[in-house]
Scaffold this motif. Sequence first.
Motif, PDB file in Angstrom:
ATOM      1  N   VAL A   1       0.853  -1.188   0.000  1.00 59.27           N
ATOM      2  CA  VAL A   1       0.000   0.000   0.000  1.00 59.27           C
ATOM      3  C   VAL A   1       0.887   1.235   0.000  1.00 59.27           C
ATOM      4  O   VAL A   1       1.825   1.331   0.798  1.00 59.27           O
ATOM      5  CB  VAL A   1      -0.915   0.010   1.247  1.00 59.27           C
ATOM      6  N   ALA A   2       0.608   2.155  -0.909  1.00 61.21           N
ATOM      7  CA  ALA A   2       1.382   3.397  -0.993  1.00 61.21           C
ATOM      8  C   ALA A   2       0.470   4.582  -0.699  1.00 61.21           C
ATOM      9  O   ALA A   2      -0.722   4.561  -1.012  1.00 61.21           O
ATOM     10  CB  ALA A   2       1.988   3.544  -2.387  1.00 61.21           C
ATOM     11  N   MET A   3       1.016   5.599  -0.062  1.00 61.78           N
ATOM     12  CA  MET A   3       0.252   6.834   0.159  1.00 61.78           C
ATOM     13  C   MET A   3       1.095   8.010  -0.306  1.00 61.78           C
ATOM     14  O   MET A   3       2.247   8.146   0.097  1.00 61.78           O
ATOM     15  CB  MET A   3      -0.105   7.013   1.630  1.00 61.78           C
TER      16      MET A   3
ATOM     17  N   ASP B   1      -1.634  12.136  -3.931  1.00 62.14           N
ATOM     18  CA  ASP B   1      -2.857  11.785  -4.656  1.00 62.14           C
ATOM     19  C   ASP B   1      -3.718  10.788  -3.886  1.00 62.14           C
ATOM     20  O   ASP B   1      -4.775  10.389  -4.366  1.00 62.14           O
ATOM     21  CB  ASP B   1      -2.500  11.185  -6.029  1.00 62.14           C
ATOM     22  N   GLY B   2      -3.236  10.360  -2.718  1.00 58.81           N
ATOM     23  CA  GLY B   2      -4.012   9.405  -1.926  1.00 58.81           C
ATOM     24  C   GLY B   2      -3.375   8.033  -1.909  1.00 58.81           C
ATOM     25  O   GLY B   2      -2.172   7.892  -2.170  1.00 58.81           O
ATOM     26  N   PHE B   3      -4.184   7.037  -1.650  1.00 54.96           N
ATOM     27  CA  PHE B   3      -3.693   5.669  -1.513  1.00 54.96           C
ATOM     28  C   PHE B   3      -3.740   4.914  -2.836  1.00 54.96           C
ATOM     29  O   PHE B   3      -4.622   5.139  -3.667  1.00 54.96           O
ATOM     30  CB  PHE B   3      -4.552   4.903  -0.501  1.00 54.96           C
ATOM     31  N   SER B   4      -2.814   3.978  -2.986  1.00 53.30           N
ATOM     32  CA  SER B   4      -2.866   3.045  -4.101  1.00 53.30           C
ATOM     33  C   SER B   4      -2.139   1.777  -3.671  1.00 53.30           C
ATOM     34  O   SER B   4      -1.568   1.733  -2.578  1.00 53.30           O
ATOM     35  CB  SER B   4      -2.190   3.640  -5.350  1.00 53.30           C
TER      36      SER B   4
END
Lengths: 148, 148
Positions: free
Chosen positions: A123-125, A128-131
């Motif tokens: 999970v990346a933050m 632009d938010g989470f992806s």
Amino acid sequence: MSKLTDPKNLSKTELEAGTSFAPRFDANGLILAVVTDAESDAILMAAYMNEEALRLTFNTGFVHFFSRSRNSLWKKGESSGELLEFVEMRVDCDQDILQVRATQRGAGAACHTGRKTCFYRAVAMDDDGFSVKDLGIKPLFDPNERYK
Amino acid sequence: MSKLTDPKNLSKTELEAGTSFAPRFDANGLILAVVTDAESDAILMAAYMNEEALRLTFNTGFVHFFSRSRNSLWKKGESSGELLEFVEMRVDCDQDILQVRATQRGAGAACHTGRKTCFYRAVAMDDDGFSVKDLGIKPLFDPNERYK
């Protein structure tokens, strides 16, 4: 067949430091089991067991679960061939989660996507938010071929 | 503050193979997080996160949970000093369980019993039934002293 200890009959100290196995099944009679690779310790998958799945895991030497989506007992790998050979079960301090140490059979894929593990994305933050980002763990077989 | 993707808006393929992070919180707004040692991969503990705990874990660099027993946000180690430094979050194929890779601070005990891991007992089955056996993982501090 011996009964399991009812956790309601145990004090906190007995639950955490005693010798009774008293799995705290939820209202549906299920307990989460996290499967780890007996050799590397890596997490492979997690699923639920009912009492029957737990007993069958000990009695057959292969990991069993209870499938919530199919509402039925589930011998892991029965259709795919990706069996999990049971090595050891551990329980956490308050006995509401199991760790199941196992050896992966078949092609070596615990995940139905064909990968060794179900945890194949990070999970990346950022601004632009989470992806989620694929960690590059390659499938060991084509699930569309295997499960057809 | 960017919103999380609602898993109801994703197809099975998007959920499992897409780039959206869409954690499937349960009816209580919680998702299980299994904490593993970032170096050894060993399971340390498991607890629940709500959305706030998840965001705080990213934003502060320390692992946060939601305590069901206290019904409140819980910064792991806030009272004991046994903080978990956040390294990486992973999510499983159907996005209903998180893996949180972390580095243990303090004395090195993720478990409130003072042990490195909450999974300090093995389940045994013999003719007399089930029992648990201590694996011999020694407490790193006396919890009665630390939490008084």
